[in-house]
Scaffold this motif. Structure first.
Motif, PDB file in Angstrom:
ATOM      1  N   PRO A 120       0.815  -1.229   0.000  1.00  0.00           N
ATOM      2  CA  PRO A 120       0.000   0.000   0.000  1.00  0.00           C
ATOM      3  C   PRO A 120       0.845   1.273   0.000  1.00  0.00           C
ATOM      4  CG  PRO A 120      -0.858  -1.585   1.575  1.00  0.00           C
ATOM      5  CD  PRO A 120       0.461  -2.112   1.129  1.00  0.00           C
ATOM      6  N   LEU A 121       1.933   1.292   0.797  1.00  0.00           N
ATOM      7  CA  LEU A 121       2.781   2.483   0.841  1.00  0.00           C
ATOM      8  C   LEU A 121       3.513   2.680  -0.480  1.00  0.00           C
ATOM      9  CD1 LEU A 121       3.875   4.840   2.474  1.00  0.00           C
ATOM     10  CD2 LEU A 121       5.655   3.335   3.362  1.00  0.00           C
ATOM     11  N   CYS A 122       3.974   1.596  -1.078  1.00  0.00           N
ATOM     12  CA  CYS A 122       4.660   1.694  -2.366  1.00  0.00           C
ATOM     13  C   CYS A 122       3.724   2.244  -3.437  1.00  0.00           C
ATOM     14  CB  CYS A 122       5.207   0.332  -2.774  1.00  0.00           C
ATOM     15  SG  CYS A 122       6.029   0.289  -4.375  1.00  0.00           S
ATOM     16  N   ALA A 123       2.496   1.733  -3.492  1.00  0.00           N
ATOM     17  CA  ALA A 123       1.522   2.214  -4.472  1.00  0.00           C
ATOM     18  C   ALA A 123       1.165   3.678  -4.228  1.00  0.00           C
ATOM     19  CB  ALA A 123       0.267   1.342  -4.417  1.00  0.00           C
ATOM     20  N   GLN A 124       1.074   4.076  -2.960  1.00  0.00           N
ATOM     21  CA  GLN A 124       0.752   5.464  -2.635  1.00  0.00           C
ATOM     22  C   GLN A 124       1.855   6.404  -3.107  1.00  0.00           C
ATOM     23  OE1 GLN A 124       0.120   6.149   1.537  1.00  0.00           O
ATOM     24  NE2 GLN A 124       0.109   8.387   1.323  1.00  0.00           N
ATOM     25  N   LYS A 125       3.101   6.053  -2.819  1.00  0.00           N
ATOM     26  CA  LYS A 125       4.215   6.902  -3.236  1.00  0.00           C
ATOM     27  C   LYS A 125       4.345   6.918  -4.758  1.00  0.00           C
ATOM     28  CE  LYS A 125       7.001   6.700   0.978  1.00  0.00           C
ATOM     29  NZ  LYS A 125       6.923   8.159   1.201  1.00  0.00           N
ATOM     30  N   LEU A 126       4.057   5.801  -5.402  1.00  0.00           N
ATOM     31  CA  LEU A 126       4.090   5.752  -6.858  1.00  0.00           C
ATOM     32  C   LEU A 126       3.088   6.725  -7.456  1.00  0.00           C
ATOM     33  CD1 LEU A 126       4.844   4.543  -9.608  1.00  0.00           C
ATOM     34  CD2 LEU A 126       3.298   2.639  -9.123  1.00  0.00           C
ATOM     35  N   CYS A 127       1.871   6.735  -6.946  1.00  0.00           N
ATOM     36  CA  CYS A 127       0.846   7.633  -7.471  1.00  0.00           C
ATOM     37  C   CYS A 127       1.166   9.094  -7.180  1.00  0.00           C
ATOM     38  CB  CYS A 127      -0.514   7.268  -6.878  1.00  0.00           C
ATOM     39  SG  CYS A 127      -1.201   5.747  -7.552  1.00  0.00           S
ATOM     40  N   VAL A 252      13.327   7.288 -10.783  1.00  0.00           N
ATOM     41  CA  VAL A 252      13.100   7.410  -9.349  1.00  0.00           C
ATOM     42  C   VAL A 252      13.053   5.993  -8.777  1.00  0.00           C
ATOM     43  CG1 VAL A 252      10.591   7.469  -9.620  1.00  0.00           C
ATOM     44  CG2 VAL A 252      11.626   8.376  -7.531  1.00  0.00           C
ATOM     45  N   ARG A 253      13.660   5.814  -7.625  1.00  0.00           N
ATOM     46  CA  ARG A 253      13.751   4.483  -7.019  1.00  0.00           C
ATOM     47  C   ARG A 253      13.030   4.464  -5.675  1.00  0.00           C
ATOM     48  NH1 ARG A 253      17.148   1.903  -3.362  1.00  0.00           N
ATOM     49  NH2 ARG A 253      18.410   3.799  -3.153  1.00  0.00           N
ATOM     50  N   TYR A 254      12.219   3.425  -5.487  1.00  0.00           N
ATOM     51  CA  TYR A 254      11.557   3.221  -4.206  1.00  0.00           C
ATOM     52  C   TYR A 254      12.368   2.206  -3.412  1.00  0.00           C
ATOM     53  CZ  TYR A 254       8.192   1.764  -0.669  1.00  0.00           C
ATOM     54  OH  TYR A 254       7.583   1.460   0.517  1.00  0.00           O
ATOM     55  N   ASP A 255      12.949   2.658  -2.309  1.00  0.00           N
ATOM     56  CA  ASP A 255      13.736   1.791  -1.440  1.00  0.00           C
ATOM     57  C   ASP A 255      12.775   1.047  -0.521  1.00  0.00           C
ATOM     58  OD1 ASP A 255      15.427   0.648   0.514  1.00  0.00           O
ATOM     59  OD2 ASP A 255      16.947   2.173   0.145  1.00  0.00           O
TER      60      ASP A 255
END
Length: 497
Positions: A120-127, A252-255
């Motif tokens: 959920p957090l990954c999808a939120q930051k992606l959007c 952009v990279r999601y750690d």
């Protein structure tokens, strides 16, 4: 997650049983060796059940031998066919991080693992980030997060960024056989479902992109530069491979471990600048060492021969070295080499050679350095299989002077013999090129080598080194020194018991 789910025990056992393999090598990186005994026990139990199901007897699958491999010859990401051949195995089960390089002789099954991810957090930051970017999004990821991509897609679909165009990369089939190698080398990778995991369809796509086990396609008329690359994963060799290959794209990279976004990649830009410097330095080299960084990736022998041909046509001397994983101490044994070419998989090719005596470059960089008239446009290729050609490398005339950025002036490369004269004067031409390439420039004060030779054997036989010059007949007074003085075999005022 339990062990059977993380290490795909059912799929691995089904692969072994379905193919009828009897000698199987299990390749583990160092960090997963702690789980190897439990995996072997689970596989034996699952194979026993499969054997009982198919034969109707209480078989114990004793005829299937499992061998645990560690401490690979080269990189952990490649299938270690050399180690597997020591026990004459039928296939290799590769666990952990992989580059998906095709094998030469043995089939392989890749177990990618399942790293934890806050979906959920990954999808939120992606959007949130994509709404600000205003570009179509291409989602790439480390292979250990492939299991969570379906959940990310579903979560993004419920967010407010549904108007943004998303394209998700797909993973290649976990099974690689040598028969499929030729398809892969010709730029036709095997997809697990035949298309990109998004709204893009196969009919409207161009040829698919592939890198590090990921494949995707873009709609007709779209370029990769038009997309923002959103990478889910760690800052490892897989991400470095993507950032170098697509250095013109916004990334952009999601750690996943820190749950934060990283968009500052100034380090990658500095790496590109250094790689360009190494190309210019390689242009002035006369003796080149070819480092064999793999003995299993399909096409490595072809690339070595192609590099030899390129170097010879450029009027330089080439030596081939097979030594396992290179380090400064190993390569320091060959100070006559001005530069080394590292033939390895894409994720280990970018060897940091700052501490090495001579720089280490990739085959792509060698083609630019030794091909007269070649220019670097900014595009970068890490996969040597994309550089393999069936025809000899074309090297333009070397007779006119070339400007060297390292020397700060014009220099003349070795004279080349015409191709038409190679049949008649091939031996003499080779001797002349070898003699010029092996000529040691001992005029420099920092040189440790003296001597010239007309062949490689003569060069190594006559090679000599010189150390500090001690002038014993000097009449000038000795300077005042603090510490021991004299020779290492026996310093002055040194007492012996």
């Amino acid at each position: 997650m339990d062990l059977e789910s993380v290490y795909e025990i059912d799929l691995v056992a089904g692969f072994i049983s379905g193919k009828g393999f009897r000698r199987v090598a299990l390749q583990f990186p160092d960090e997963l060796l702690k789980d190897s005994t439990r995996i072997v026990s689970a596989l034996h139990e699952k194979l026993r059940l499969f054997n009982q199901l198919h034969t109707g007897s209480n078989g114990d699958a004793k005829d299937v031998r499992l061998y645990v491999m560690a401490d690979t010859t080269y990189g952990n990401c490649c299938v270690d066919e050399v180690g597997a051949s020591h026990v004459n195995t039928d296939c290799v089960i590769h666990y952990g991080h992989t580059c998906f390089s095709p094998t030469s002789t043995l089939p392989a099954f890749f177990v990618l693992g399942k790293a934890s991810l806050n979906v959920p957090l990954c999808a939120q930051k992606l959007c949130e980030y994509t709404i600000k970017a205003g570009k179509p999004i291409l989602v790439l990821y480390g292979l250990e997060y492939a299991h969570a991509i379906t959940e990310i897609k579903a979560s993004v679909g419920t967010q407010s960024c549904f108007k943004v165009e998303f394209c998700y990369a797909d993973t290649m089939s976990p099974v690689i056989t040598p028969s499929e190698t030729f398809c892969s080398m010709n730029g036709q990778p095997k997809l697990s479902d035949g298309q990109c995991a998004n709204s893009c369809t196969t009919e409207e796509n161009n040829a698919p992109y592939r890198i590090g086990g990921l494949t995707w396609s873009l709609p007709v008329g779209h370029r990769i530069e038009d997309y923002l690359l959103f990478y889910v994963g760690s800052d490892d060799s897989a991400f470095a491979n993507i950032s170098m290959t697509y250095n013109t794209c916004e990334i952009v990279r999601y750690d996943a471990t820190e749950d934060l976004l990283v968009n500052d990649f100034s380090q990658q830009k500095r790496i590109l600048k250094r790689r360009y410097f190494l190309i210019e330095k390689a242009k002035d080299a006369s003796i080149i060492g070819i480092l064999v960084g793999t003995l299993g990736v399909a096409g490595y022998l072809h690339m070595i021969h192609q590099m030899k041909d390129l170097i010879t046509r450029a009027g330089k001397k080439a030596y081939t070295f097979v030594m396992g994983r290179p380090n400064p101490a190993k390569l320091a044994n060959f100070p006559e080499c001005d530069v080394f070419i590292y033939v390895s998989c894409a994720q280990t090719a970018l060897l940091d050679s700052k501490e090495f005596l001579a720089p280490v470059i990739t085959p792509f960089e060698a083609m630019i350095a030794f091909g007269r008239g070649s220019e670097w446009t900014g595009a970068y290729v890490t996969e040597f299989r994309d550089l393999i050609t069936s025809s000899p490398m074309e090297v333009k005339d070397q007779s006119e002077a070339r400007f060297s950025f390292i020397e700060g002036g014009y220099v003349e490369d070795f004279e080349q013999q015409d191709v038409e004269e190679d049949v008649e004067d091939g031996v003499s031409a080779l001797v002349n090129i070898t003699e010029k390439a092996l000529h040691v420039r001992d005029k420099a004060t920092h040189s440790l080598m003296n001597g010239t030779a007309k062949s490689g054997a003569e060069y190594f036989a006559a090679r000599s080194f010189h150390g500090l010059d001690i002038h014993t007949e000097n009449n000038f007074p000795e300077p005042f020194l603090i510490g021991k003085s004299g020779r290492a075999s026996g310093y002055k005022n040194e007492t012996t018991e």
